[in-house]
Design a protein around this motif. Sequence first.
Motif, PDB file in Angstrom:
ATOM      1  N   ALA A 179       0.834  -1.208   0.000  1.00 15.60           N
ATOM      2  CA  ALA A 179       0.000   0.000   0.000  1.00 15.60           C
ATOM      3  C   ALA A 179       0.869   1.259   0.000  1.00 15.60           C
ATOM      4  O   ALA A 179       2.053   1.211   0.336  1.00 15.60           O
ATOM      5  N   PRO A 180       0.291   2.404  -0.367  1.00 14.28           N
ATOM      6  CA  PRO A 180       1.037   3.667  -0.298  1.00 14.28           C
ATOM      7  C   PRO A 180       1.476   3.982   1.120  1.00 14.28           C
ATOM      8  O   PRO A 180       0.855   3.536   2.096  1.00 14.28           O
ATOM      9  N   ALA A 181       2.528   4.761   1.254  1.00 14.17           N
ATOM     10  CA  ALA A 181       3.074   5.110   2.568  1.00 14.17           C
ATOM     11  C   ALA A 181       2.032   5.790   3.447  1.00 14.17           C
ATOM     12  O   ALA A 181       1.996   5.568   4.663  1.00 14.17           O
ATOM     13  N   SER A 182       1.171   6.609   2.848  1.00 16.00           N
ATOM     14  CA  SER A 182       0.156   7.319   3.637  1.00 16.00           C
ATOM     15  C   SER A 182      -0.833   6.351   4.282  1.00 16.00           C
ATOM     16  O   SER A 182      -1.316   6.585   5.394  1.00 16.00           O
ATOM     17  N   VAL A 183      -1.129   5.239   3.596  1.00 20.05           N
ATOM     18  CA  VAL A 183      -2.028   4.224   4.141  1.00 20.05           C
ATOM     19  C   VAL A 183      -1.340   3.479   5.281  1.00 20.05           C
ATOM     20  O   VAL A 183      -1.949   3.199   6.322  1.00 20.05           O
ATOM     21  N   TYR A 223      -7.265  11.109   7.731  1.00 27.13           N
ATOM     22  CA  TYR A 223      -7.315   9.651   7.851  1.00 27.13           C
ATOM     23  C   TYR A 223      -8.455   9.023   7.064  1.00 27.13           C
ATOM     24  O   TYR A 223      -8.358   7.879   6.612  1.00 27.13           O
ATOM     25  N   GLN A 224      -9.564   9.757   6.864  1.00 24.29           N
ATOM     26  CA  GLN A 224     -10.702   9.170   6.159  1.00 24.29           C
ATOM     27  C   GLN A 224     -10.345   8.794   4.722  1.00 24.29           C
ATOM     28  O   GLN A 224     -10.864   7.806   4.181  1.00 24.29           O
ATOM     29  N   LYS A 225      -9.426   9.528   4.113  1.00 23.12           N
ATOM     30  CA  LYS A 225      -8.976   9.194   2.753  1.00 23.12           C
ATOM     31  C   LYS A 225      -8.298   7.832   2.743  1.00 23.12           C
ATOM     32  O   LYS A 225      -8.458   7.050   1.803  1.00 23.12           O
ATOM     33  N   GLN A 226      -7.537   7.546   3.792  1.00 23.16           N
ATOM     34  CA  GLN A 226      -6.833   6.265   3.865  1.00 23.16           C
ATOM     35  C   GLN A 226      -7.808   5.125   4.168  1.00 23.16           C
ATOM     36  O   GLN A 226      -7.652   4.018   3.643  1.00 23.16           O
ATOM     37  N   ASP A 229     -10.913   5.080   3.182  1.00 21.25           N
ATOM     38  CA  ASP A 229     -11.601   4.856   1.904  1.00 21.25           C
ATOM     39  C   ASP A 229     -10.716   4.085   0.932  1.00 21.25           C
ATOM     40  O   ASP A 229     -11.206   3.234   0.179  1.00 21.25           O
ATOM     41  N   TRP A 230      -9.411   4.389   0.933  1.00 22.33           N
ATOM     42  CA  TRP A 230      -8.491   3.678   0.031  1.00 22.33           C
ATOM     43  C   TRP A 230      -8.479   2.187   0.357  1.00 22.33           C
ATOM     44  O   TRP A 230      -8.538   1.341  -0.544  1.00 22.33           O
ATOM     45  N   LEU A 231      -8.404   1.854   1.630  1.00 19.65           N
ATOM     46  CA  LEU A 231      -8.386   0.451   2.031  1.00 19.65           C
ATOM     47  C   LEU A 231      -9.683  -0.262   1.661  1.00 19.65           C
ATOM     48  O   LEU A 231      -9.668  -1.426   1.257  1.00 19.65           O
ATOM     49  N   LYS A 232     -10.795   0.433   1.805  1.00 16.05           N
ATOM     50  CA  LYS A 232     -12.074  -0.174   1.437  1.00 16.05           C
ATOM     51  C   LYS A 232     -12.139  -0.480  -0.058  1.00 16.05           C
ATOM     52  O   LYS A 232     -12.671  -1.496  -0.473  1.00 16.05           O
ATOM     53  N   GLU A 233     -11.561   0.427  -0.856  1.00 12.24           N
ATOM     54  CA  GLU A 233     -11.639   0.264  -2.312  1.00 12.24           C
ATOM     55  C   GLU A 233     -10.560  -0.661  -2.856  1.00 12.24           C
ATOM     56  O   GLU A 233     -10.822  -1.462  -3.761  1.00 12.24           O
TER      57      GLU A 233
END
Length: 225
Positions: free
Chosen positions: A173-177, A209-212, A214-218
């Motif tokens: 995953a990306p570093a931000s995640v 954090y909500q962006k991360q 959402d990324w994990l969900k998708e």
Amino acid sequence: MINNYRLNVKRSKRKTASIYIERDGSLSVLVPENTSEHEIEDIIKANEYKICKYQAKRELLNENAVKREHVNGQSYSYLGRNYYLQYSREVNDIEFKGRYFFAPEGSEAKMNDLLKEFYRKNGYKFIVPRVYKYAEMMGLKIEEVSILELKNRWASCSVKKPKVNFHWKIMMAPASVIDYLIVHELAHFKHKRHNAEFWNEVDKIMPSYQKQVDWLKEFGASLDI
């Protein structure tokens, strides 16, 4: 109607009941010790809409999961960026240079083991320093960090140790995640449950954090070899 769920009932000295849908699709019902089978059925029925909604979403995500074969040109993600597999006689282990993962020639049959070890080894180099950095920011002291194979979770923690564990797959995953998952686990040392106080703690360190989440969900289903 709830279909295709493996049911895990866990009784403990807790006072209330909780229901969780694990990443592998199993259903965990956490209940007080004296809860009857009939009461457990009522708990599941009361949450049927939420479970079915999650089941439909999970099936959709799994349809989009990446199916990989260990052949030249196959892509593998590392820190959110794709690298392409290339077998070579010049390496003894997995190495990445430019946009390629180079693997020992003739190692196709054991590529799973090689890749897992690559992500695990690099996970220690990448994740451990970040854990201690965020722990210091949050006023915490962590004694141990492990990168391993976790069955149904991206990460877990032990407050008594204190210790945090991360699945080697998150190195895809990306570093931000990864940073979000670190902060998420560390927040559990202050707030056990996912209540408002917990999310406020996460928000203090990572307002986006909500962006991360959402990324994990998708894309979480694609974090696999």
